[in-house]
Scaffold this active site. Structure first.
Site, PDB file in Angstrom:
ATOM      1  N   HIS A 198     -10.926  -9.075  -9.525  1.00 42.86           N
ATOM      2  CA  HIS A 198     -10.032 -10.017 -10.204  1.00 42.86           C
ATOM      3  C   HIS A 198     -10.610 -10.490 -11.528  1.00 42.86           C
ATOM      4  O   HIS A 198      -9.901 -10.646 -12.506  1.00 42.86           O
ATOM      5  CB  HIS A 198      -9.726 -11.206  -9.308  1.00 42.86           C
ATOM      6  CG  HIS A 198      -8.795 -10.846  -8.208  1.00 42.86           C
ATOM      7  ND1 HIS A 198      -7.557 -10.318  -8.453  1.00 42.86           N
ATOM      8  CD2 HIS A 198      -8.930 -10.899  -6.878  1.00 42.86           C
ATOM      9  CE1 HIS A 198      -6.965 -10.071  -7.311  1.00 42.86           C
ATOM     10  NE2 HIS A 198      -7.773 -10.412  -6.329  1.00 42.86           N
ATOM     11  N   ARG A 305       2.200   1.566 -15.045  1.00 43.01           N
ATOM     12  CA  ARG A 305       1.490   2.068 -13.857  1.00 43.01           C
ATOM     13  C   ARG A 305       1.647   1.057 -12.721  1.00 43.01           C
ATOM     14  O   ARG A 305       0.838   0.148 -12.574  1.00 43.01           O
ATOM     15  CB  ARG A 305       0.004   2.249 -14.168  1.00 43.01           C
ATOM     16  CG  ARG A 305      -0.338   3.363 -15.123  1.00 43.01           C
ATOM     17  CD  ARG A 305      -1.851   3.450 -15.269  1.00 43.01           C
ATOM     18  NE  ARG A 305      -2.291   4.678 -15.868  1.00 43.01           N
ATOM     19  CZ  ARG A 305      -2.626   4.807 -17.151  1.00 43.01           C
ATOM     20  NH1 ARG A 305      -2.551   3.784 -17.969  1.00 43.01           N
ATOM     21  NH2 ARG A 305      -3.029   5.968 -17.621  1.00 43.01           N
ATOM     22  N   GLU A 438       1.461  16.609 -15.134  1.00 39.64           N
ATOM     23  CA  GLU A 438       0.017  16.367 -15.143  1.00 39.64           C
ATOM     24  C   GLU A 438      -0.762  17.321 -14.244  1.00 39.64           C
ATOM     25  O   GLU A 438      -1.938  17.121 -13.997  1.00 39.64           O
ATOM     26  CB  GLU A 438      -0.306  14.903 -14.817  1.00 39.64           C
ATOM     27  CG  GLU A 438       0.450  14.326 -13.660  1.00 39.64           C
ATOM     28  CD  GLU A 438       0.262  12.817 -13.488  1.00 39.64           C
ATOM     29  OE1 GLU A 438      -0.615  12.218 -14.113  1.00 39.64           O
ATOM     30  OE2 GLU A 438       1.017  12.250 -12.690  1.00 39.64           O
ATOM     31  N   ASP A 462      -4.815  13.612 -16.220  1.00 38.21           N
ATOM     32  CA  ASP A 462      -4.908  14.482 -15.060  1.00 38.21           C
ATOM     33  C   ASP A 462      -4.729  15.935 -15.439  1.00 38.21           C
ATOM     34  O   ASP A 462      -5.372  16.813 -14.871  1.00 38.21           O
ATOM     35  CB  ASP A 462      -3.859  14.085 -14.015  1.00 38.21           C
ATOM     36  CG  ASP A 462      -4.350  12.925 -13.174  1.00 38.21           C
ATOM     37  OD1 ASP A 462      -5.482  13.013 -12.671  1.00 38.21           O
ATOM     38  OD2 ASP A 462      -3.624  11.930 -13.045  1.00 38.21           O
ATOM     39  N   CYS A 509       1.834  10.361 -22.353  1.00 41.96           N
ATOM     40  CA  CYS A 509       1.335   9.017 -22.061  1.00 41.96           C
ATOM     41  C   CYS A 509      -0.115   9.025 -21.596  1.00 41.96           C
ATOM     42  O   CYS A 509      -0.648   8.005 -21.182  1.00 41.96           O
ATOM     43  CB  CYS A 509       2.221   8.313 -21.042  1.00 41.96           C
ATOM     44  SG  CYS A 509       2.263   9.152 -19.455  1.00 41.96           S
TER      45      CYS A 509
END
Ligand code: PEP
Ligand code: MG
Length: 588
Positions: A198, A305, A438, A462, A509
């Site tokens: 966090h 995402r 990807e 990827d 992207c």
């Protein structure tokens, strides 16, 4: 002048950690140490008084947390601020409080002992569950436990620290991070925590450079020390030499100058000198980034995402919660487009399911996992559809490897639409559906895949990994991870040509779009839409405005003829020199 590698090489005052939030800062340290709680198991004589003390401590803890919660809501998006709401709920949990009171009555021990024991039991259960997200929550509960015990011991709440310091700490709870940020904290360094802790997520949202997971920073650094934090590379330099200070001051100043210079490009369109318009969108990882996106000059969000929501919340939000998150983003970015990518779970990303895979990158990841867990997929699709009434949402499928996966997904989307119609819930019936390209199979089949959907987005992170057989996160082979490999650029060229044959929109992207060196090549290959981190947008615009489409096409043509990565890189560098464009790669 030395470069980063040379400055860090052999530096004995270097502490290595994880680059959690970008930026460079040179400042004095505030060593944030938490007092170790001494818990007594002494006996009480007055049960009523002990219970009164407990209630008072609970009420004070609640006051503190409410204050933190409202601060968090101001600084962060509601989903993330929800961490504190969950902590507040624990303070109101009748079973937990009831158990503590009962034990005070029967065991007649100090409330601090019983609170510690009861809450620790809860925590242990979570840790034993072996679920990463529950383990993370166990850490949050530690914060609550400490808060109540501190209030029982009537100890002061340290939340004010000197202004403009770099906070160095063993670990930071979300509450610490939020509270400390009020004192204009310049940077965070923590011994524990990863990229998705966090503290790291909050640092990124608040734009505060951070290095986490250093293991030994608190033992090497003292309160008041001058240190250098490099949030780009994940290093901390303590007792810096004159040379190091000078090097980083110059880097920092350069960074500020560049940011200032680039401000003029924010509002300008991304158009080449000969009039070719390029659409520049932003990638969004955490919803809190939306403010940055809006001020960055992005024309929409090319990649959201969504698996990051799971990282942040540690759990799957239900349909209503997801609808709220997506609607919120869609409204903020309106009338521009929001591209929501379905959860890309697995690989090195969020792990929710308790299974071990010998090779997770080639395992149950992305689309495969969603099709194995249709209910989870349907919940997300329904939420995306419900949010789509603003008519600026498009939905994207990750890690598609076969046409069957596309067809199955489209069927499920249709099924969700039918359900919503039956339930008389509105949605955008024409919501565009796209895929990420990807993996090599999707690249080879780009034309056939394009015919099934509305748009494609090339995910080079990827794609390079799978095409070159190089783990994107493995240092040992990072030299082989080459975005300018002829195999990569020829594959990108193929995807673009095939998508265009099918008359479908194609964009990129992956991080390659944010590598300013790659931009002329990508434009020359025919990409009309690029999606990248908001912080690189103005620089990308500057490059596009300095080049002509004609030259970029020529550059791409030449590069497609090369057989080694070096030839491609050298040609592109020459292109930059010819066009007199400075590169950030050299600066940061
Ligand atoms: C990519 O693979 O290029 C991509 C954008 O997806 P991610 O980095 O989230 O895997
Ligand atoms: Mg990817």
């Amino acid at each position: 002048m030395k470069n980063f590698k040379e400055i860090f090489r052999g530096a004995e005052n270097k502490i290595t950690g994880i680059a959690a939030a970008p930026g460079i800062v040179i400042d004095n340290v505030y060593l944030f140490t938490k007092e170790k709680l001494e818990i007594s198991d002494g006996l009480i004589t007055d049960v009523e008084e002990a219970k009164r003390n407990l209630r008072e401590a609970l009420s004070n803890s609640k006051k503190e947390l409410t204050k933190i919660f409202s601060l968090a809501k101001e600084k962060m998006d509601p989903a993330r601020a929800g961490i504190f709401e969950a902590q507040l709920m624990i303070l109101d949990d009748p079973i937990l409080i009831g158990n503590i009171e009962k034990r005070i009555e029967t065991e007649k021990k100090l409330p601090e002992f019983i609170v510690n024991d009861e809450i620790s039991k809860y925590q242990q259960m979570m840790i034993d569950s072996h679920e990463p997200y529950l383990k993370e929550r166990a850490h949050d509960i530690e914060d609550i436990k400490h808060r109540i015990i501190r209030n029982l011991q009537k100890k002061r709440w340290v939340s004010k620290i000197p202004n403009n310091a770099i906070v160095v700490s063993d670990s930071l709870t979300p509450a610490d991070t939020i509270l400390l940020s009020r004192s204009n904290v310049q940077g965070f360094v923590t011994d524990h925590g990863g990229l998705t802790s966090h503290a790291a997520i909050i640092s990124r949202s608040l734009n505060i450079p951070a290095v986490v997971g250093t293991h030994n920073a608190t033992s090497k650094i003292h309160d008041g020390d001058l240190i250098i934090v490099d949030g780009f590379h994940g290093y901390v330099l303590y007792k810096p030499t004159e040379e190091q200070i000078k090097f980083f001051r110059e880097k920092h100043e350069k960074l500020l100058r560049i940011q200032k210079e680039l401000e003029e490009f924010v509002e300008k369109p991304a158009v080449t000198m000969d009039g070719k318009k390029i659409h520049i969108c932003a990638n969004v990882d955490v919803t809190g980034e939306i403010d940055l996106v809006i001020t960055s000059g992005a024309k929409g969000i090319g990649l959201y995402r969504t698996e990051q929501i799971l990282e942040e919340l540690g759990d799957f939000p239900d349909e209503d919660e997801q609808t709220k998150i997506y609607s919120n983003l869609a409204t903020r970015i309106y009338p521009e487009w929001l591209t929501i990518r379905a959860f890309d779970i697995g690989g090195d990303k969020f792990k929710f399911f308790d299974y071990q895979e010998p090779n997770p990158f080639l395992g149950l990841r992305g689309m495969r996992l969603l099709l194995e867990n249709v209910n989870l997929f349907k919940t997300q699709i329904r939420a995306v559809l419900r949010a789509s009434t603003t008519k600026n949402i498009q939905f994207m499928l990750p890690m598609v490897t076969s046409i069957i996966e596309i067809r199955k997904s489209l069927e499920i989307i249709e099924e969700c639409k039918k359900e919503l119609r039956r339930e008389k819930i509105g949605f955008d019936n024409n919501m565009r559906i796209g895929i990420m390209v990807e993996v090599p199979s999707a690249a080879v089949m780009a034309k056939e895949f394009s015919e099934e959907i509305d748009f494609l987005s090339i995910g080079t992170n990827d794609l390079i990994q799978y095409l070159m057989a190089v783990d994107r996160g493995n240092d040992l082979v990072s030299d082989l991870y080459q975005e300018f490999s002829p195999a990569v650029i020829r594959t990108i060229d193929h995807i673009i040509k095939e998508a265009k044959k099918a008359k479908k929109d194609v964009s990129i992207c992956g991080e390659m779009a944010a590598d300013t060196l790659a931009i002329p090549l990508l434009v020359g290959l025919g990409l009309e839409s690029l999606s990248m981190a908001p912080t690189t947008i103005s620089y990308a615009k500057k490059i596009i405005r300095y080049i002509s489409y004609k030259d970029a096409k020529e550059l791409a043509k030449e590069c497609l003829g090369f057989t080694t990565e070096k030839e491609v890189t050298h040609r592109i560098e020459k292109f930059f020199r010819e066009h007199n464009i400075r590169r950030t790669r050299n600066i940061i």
